[in-house]
Write a protein that holds these residues in place. Sequence first.
Motif, short mmCIF file in Angstrom:
data_model
loop_
_atom_site.label_atom_id
_atom_site.label_comp_id
_atom_site.label_asym_id
_atom_site.label_seq_id
_atom_site.Cartn_x
_atom_site.Cartn_y
_atom_site.Cartn_z
N THR A 177 0.84 -1.20 0.00
CA THR A 177 0.00 0.00 0.00
C THR A 177 0.87 1.25 0.00
N LYS A 178 1.93 1.25 0.81
CA LYS A 178 2.85 2.39 0.82
C LYS A 178 3.50 2.58 -0.54
N LEU A 179 3.85 1.47 -1.19
CA LEU A 179 4.48 1.56 -2.50
C LEU A 179 3.49 2.08 -3.54
N GLN A 180 2.25 1.62 -3.47
CA GLN A 180 1.23 2.10 -4.39
C GLN A 180 1.05 3.62 -4.25
N LYS A 181 1.00 4.08 -3.02
CA LYS A 181 0.85 5.51 -2.79
C LYS A 181 2.05 6.29 -3.35
N GLN A 182 3.25 5.83 -3.07
CA GLN A 182 4.44 6.56 -3.49
C GLN A 182 4.58 6.58 -5.01
N LEU A 183 4.33 5.45 -5.66
CA LEU A 183 4.45 5.41 -7.12
C LEU A 183 3.38 6.28 -7.78
N SER A 184 2.23 6.44 -7.14
CA SER A 184 1.18 7.28 -7.72
C SER A 184 1.58 8.75 -7.75
N LYS A 185 2.65 9.11 -7.05
CA LYS A 185 3.13 10.49 -7.04
C LYS A 185 4.27 10.72 -8.04
N ILE A 186 4.68 9.65 -8.74
CA ILE A 186 5.75 9.75 -9.73
C ILE A 186 5.11 10.00 -11.09
N SER A 187 5.22 11.23 -11.59
CA SER A 187 4.47 11.62 -12.79
C SER A 187 4.88 10.83 -14.02
N ASN A 188 6.17 10.50 -14.17
CA ASN A 188 6.57 9.79 -15.38
C ASN A 188 6.17 8.32 -15.37
N ILE A 189 5.78 7.79 -14.20
CA ILE A 189 5.31 6.41 -14.09
C ILE A 189 3.78 6.35 -14.09
N PHE A 190 3.16 7.13 -13.24
CA PHE A 190 1.71 7.06 -13.03
C PHE A 190 0.94 8.11 -13.81
N GLY A 191 1.55 9.26 -14.04
CA GLY A 191 0.83 10.39 -14.62
C GLY A 191 -0.01 11.05 -13.54
N ASP A 192 -1.24 11.36 -13.88
CA ASP A 192 -2.19 11.92 -12.92
C ASP A 192 -3.33 10.94 -12.72
N ILE A 193 -3.88 10.95 -11.52
CA ILE A 193 -5.01 10.06 -11.27
C ILE A 193 -6.21 10.51 -12.11
N VAL A 194 -6.92 9.55 -12.69
CA VAL A 194 -8.05 9.89 -13.55
C VAL A 194 -9.25 10.28 -12.69
#
Length: 455
Positions: A177-194
């Motif tokens: 869960t911590k990793l999911q949260k942190q990766l969601s803040k990396i723009s070149n990996i996740f982008g923006d949340i839809v």
Amino acid sequence: MKFKIVLPILCLCFSCGQEKKVEKEISEDKKVKLITLDPGHFHAALVHKKMYAEVDSTIYVFAPEGPEVKSFLSKIDSYNTREESPSKWEVNSELSNDYLEQMIAKKPGNVMIVAGKNSKKIDYILEAVKSGLNVYADKPLVISPSGLKKLKKAYEIAKENNVLIYDIMTERFEATTKLQKQLSKISNIFGDIVEGTVDEPAISKESVHHFFKYVSGQPLIRPSWFFDVNEEGEGIVDVTTHLVDLVQWEVFPNQVIDTNNVKMISAKRWPTIMSLPEFSKVTGLEAFPSFLDKDIIDGKLHVYCNGEMNYSINGKHAKVSVTWNYQAPEGTGDTHYSIMRGTKSNLEIKQGAAEDYKPTLYVKSKGNNFTEDELVTEVNKIYKSGSVEMVSDGVWKVNIPQKFKIGHEAHFGQVTENFLKYLKQGELPEWEQPNIIAKYYTTMEGYKMAKSNIE
């Protein structure tokens, strides 16, 4: 309320040509003193599975006599007598029918821990903050709309008396869960949340729990009131508290959530049906108690412990659902599923047979937005020595080193250390209290909608 903590320091004694380590312990009058009130749930004991340098070794227990407090004391004894890293708790117990009044009158500590009947919890919290006690409480703090009103009042009183109210959110410390949260803040990996839709929410959290399980290596015996939704609360206001918390914590980190921006779209609840032999196995009782008569149909117990909510928060669609089964299949346990949908990838946590029933994070690219090397680099910033492996075109499984996967029971120690930090500072983060209110506002809106759909 501030507690001055003096940590071990290293002094260099050059005149004698050698290093000399000088340990300065926290003075006894500066230590946090814990009071455990009416420990009806095993989470009360898990807080004490480890010891803390800034906490006094005496646990003050106020409770009615009965099997629940005996179970709590037995678990503390097992921690004290275990072979590996035994704890050294001393227990001062006062068992009586007026346990709450005795606690308030004597007030031998400065922090009240409560984990038990959810129906009583908010009233315990109110009395504690009125008397100047900090509160460290297992979720949920409230199980009804009237309880939410009391919680808002409790925070007002806590502010006046300079004390804290904090609920135990262990799932924030789960490694995937911590990793999911942190990766969601990396723009070149996740982008923006839809923004998401009802059918494909921006974020989903689903968990499956089981009535019969093992805790600290022993079969868990649950009190009979655990199956009474008037005492424990329905599933839509109980375990979903964790999931709603994670939605806020992951999608809107360090942001204050305004309840006006929470819109309930749909909600439902349904029962888990339990036979008498199953009930007896998990409670030790030979018959259903009379207070459960209202929930017995054709000789079987119907427990409304399952719930689902679809809602929007700050314009993002979210879904949370909780299911309770009787017992997990051999080799499995409670499970968690989650997905965060971004413009460049989806971050999906699975915990099924393919993952050996261990939570595992997958990164699913929505195009050639990043390379595997870039993903590995970002993972290693979060968990050193982490790795990824491609399982299909554009889909990677993330391997988190085992040392970071410490397990649910150990997360209670991590949350407690966090709380002690806030206690020392004398305040919670600016966003924490309003978001606790927003969290329970969300569960109450779901509860009201689910109930109105059938009544």
